[in-house]
Design an enzyme around this catalytic site. Sequence first.
Site, PDB file in Angstrom:
ATOM      1  N   THR A 121      37.112  59.719  28.925  1.00  0.00           N
ATOM      2  CA  THR A 121      35.654  59.557  29.715  1.00  0.00           C
ATOM      3  C   THR A 121      35.264  58.493  28.769  1.00  0.00           C
ATOM      4  O   THR A 121      35.105  58.668  27.375  1.00  0.00           O
ATOM      5  CB  THR A 121      35.141  60.700  30.027  1.00  0.00           C
ATOM      6  OG1 THR A 121      34.560  61.212  28.700  1.00  0.00           O
ATOM      7  CG2 THR A 121      36.041  61.772  30.677  1.00  0.00           C
ATOM      8  N   HIS A 122      34.515  57.733  29.493  1.00  0.00           N
ATOM      9  CA  HIS A 122      33.798  56.544  28.434  1.00  0.00           C
ATOM     10  C   HIS A 122      34.639  55.883  27.565  1.00  0.00           C
ATOM     11  O   HIS A 122      34.239  55.429  26.545  1.00  0.00           O
ATOM     12  CB  HIS A 122      32.689  57.207  27.618  1.00  0.00           C
ATOM     13  CG  HIS A 122      31.700  58.105  28.754  1.00  0.00           C
ATOM     14  ND1 HIS A 122      30.672  57.659  29.364  1.00  0.00           N
ATOM     15  CD2 HIS A 122      31.889  59.404  28.840  1.00  0.00           C
ATOM     16  CE1 HIS A 122      30.090  58.607  30.238  1.00  0.00           C
ATOM     17  NE2 HIS A 122      30.967  59.585  29.806  1.00  0.00           N
ATOM     18  N   LYS A 152      53.721  36.189  19.479  1.00  0.00           N
ATOM     19  CA  LYS A 152      53.085  36.713  20.716  1.00  0.00           C
ATOM     20  C   LYS A 152      54.056  37.257  21.775  1.00  0.00           C
ATOM     21  O   LYS A 152      54.942  36.567  22.086  1.00  0.00           O
ATOM     22  CB  LYS A 152      51.826  35.897  21.257  1.00  0.00           C
ATOM     23  CG  LYS A 152      50.800  35.483  20.260  1.00  0.00           C
ATOM     24  CD  LYS A 152      49.701  36.631  20.400  1.00  0.00           C
ATOM     25  CE  LYS A 152      48.940  36.248  21.399  1.00  0.00           C
ATOM     26  NZ  LYS A 152      47.891  37.342  21.525  1.00  0.00           N
ATOM     27  N   GLU A 197      47.589  41.259  33.469  1.00  0.00           N
ATOM     28  CA  GLU A 197      46.278  40.261  33.561  1.00  0.00           C
ATOM     29  C   GLU A 197      46.162  39.412  34.693  1.00  0.00           C
ATOM     30  O   GLU A 197      45.293  39.248  35.401  1.00  0.00           O
ATOM     31  CB  GLU A 197      46.739  39.355  32.440  1.00  0.00           C
ATOM     32  CG  GLU A 197      46.279  40.113  30.998  1.00  0.00           C
ATOM     33  CD  GLU A 197      46.646  39.032  29.833  1.00  0.00           C
ATOM     34  OE1 GLU A 197      46.172  39.145  28.851  1.00  0.00           O
ATOM     35  OE2 GLU A 197      47.454  38.136  29.871  1.00  0.00           O
ATOM     36  N   LYS A 201      42.137  32.547  59.165  1.00  0.00           N
ATOM     37  CA  LYS A 201      43.182  32.716  58.769  1.00  0.00           C
ATOM     38  C   LYS A 201      43.771  32.281  57.303  1.00  0.00           C
ATOM     39  O   LYS A 201      44.648  32.849  56.724  1.00  0.00           O
ATOM     40  CB  LYS A 201      44.320  31.582  59.682  1.00  0.00           C
ATOM     41  CG  LYS A 201      44.649  32.411  61.018  1.00  0.00           C
ATOM     42  CD  LYS A 201      44.637  31.485  62.114  1.00  0.00           C
ATOM     43  CE  LYS A 201      44.213  31.437  63.567  1.00  0.00           C
ATOM     44  NZ  LYS A 201      42.972  31.554  63.461  1.00  0.00           N
TER      45      LYS A 201
END
Length: 466
Positions: free
Chosen positions: A156-157, A284, A291, A326
């Site tokens: 929590t938090h 990486k 994302e 639309k």
Amino acid sequence: MAKKLWSGRFRQSTNRLVEDFSASIDFDWRLFREDIAGSIAHCKMLGQCGILTEEEVEKIVDGLAEIQREIEHGEFEFDHALEDIHMAIEQRLIEKIGDVGGKLHTARSRNDQIALDLRLYLRNTIFSFLRLLNALKRSIVNLAEKYSETIMPGFTHLQHAQPVVLGHHMMAYYEMFKRDSERLKDCLRRTNVMPLGSAALAGTTFPIDRKITADLLEFPELSRNSIDAVSDRDFVVEFLSAASLIMLHLSRLSEELVLWNTSEFDFVSISDSFCTGSSIMPQKKNPDVPELIRGKTGRVYGALMSVLTMMKGLPLAYNRDLQEDKEPLFDAIDTTGACIELMARLLGELSFKEKRLLEEAEKGFITATDLADYLVRKNIPFRRAHRITGEIVQYCIEKDKKLEDLDLSELKEFSNTFSEDVYEFIRVEASVRQRKSFGGTAPALVKRAIEEAKEELDDEEKRLEI
Ligand code: ARG
């Protein structure tokens, strides 16, 4: 170029800029199947009501079927001058079968025609979304089952709160997407209403039978007020708000995956096939899919806001503004559909790092609530137990110790009530096992919830004929 079908009262031809500005064919072409299905049903109804002859009906229906084939084979030219898909198809019909094609639009207007097309299109979309959501829920349940006893820190938090099992955390998402399916089904009830026969706004002077059209197109209900029927886009707003909530849920899940995939958390490993590399940093492996799902959520909210805003000042009945529903709707459908499917597949290849999850679950005094509960079971009021435990935590921070490192004599300094059984009580395994209140994280309950979910999914798949 043939004359416009509505050009009778015009002396001048349409300005080129106006043609381009007002044309919707670039995006509403994708309603062609619904438009043709609607026209065929309308035409058959006109036949049954004696407004068209059998021969006329046959010619028109065959012509429309042929046009559908042309469009599907890329042999159909969509021309801006024809404004929209309705005019394009009607014009082609007249070109193909001659004057009799001009009878199709008897007792109909483009205003009720577009309302029908959109409802048919959205009905199909809702069914395809229900199928996609089921695949997603399957992936979630499979993960929950695999990790139904895997202990992790609950937050929590974004702070360690209490230990939970990962299966329970995943099943939280099952609940969200289950609500999304229910919302779509609810939206379907109000989408599945047949507006044709409302004509421009006031109904028609011809002796039509709207019930026949509805039966042919499998609509359980007729719209009850012609003015409302051509002005109403509530079903679009409802669908977009259901789609927004789907995206909200996907976005929260994405955010957790991005976070859990960091070296700081290191809870999860996303399959290589769902990540991309960096053009400069060779090490990486980025979680681009979650994302992007998170990022695309804004687009779908944008669609909802566009339609809500477009609608709010419109006087009754039809206004051309309505054509602006639309593009946002189609974009939201494409975006949300793709995001559900990608998330389902990504989850299918996801693996969690159980050792890391347990390691983190043992940090942050995560069983402090259990320690307090222990005292409460020994008849100390919860408020006092909370204070005592808080003081113990403070002591641990000062001494750089964990709760379970304290020996009994240290614990007794805080309360005489402690005895040897406290150590078993505050183990993370015991902590989760004891949370047996309905809906809690005890693995036995989580397993039951998973079994129920599997049955729900089986039933739903039968209903959706997957
Ligand atoms: N293309 C229009 C729309 O999307 C439907 C046609 C109604 N046009 C009209 N001028 N009454 O709403």
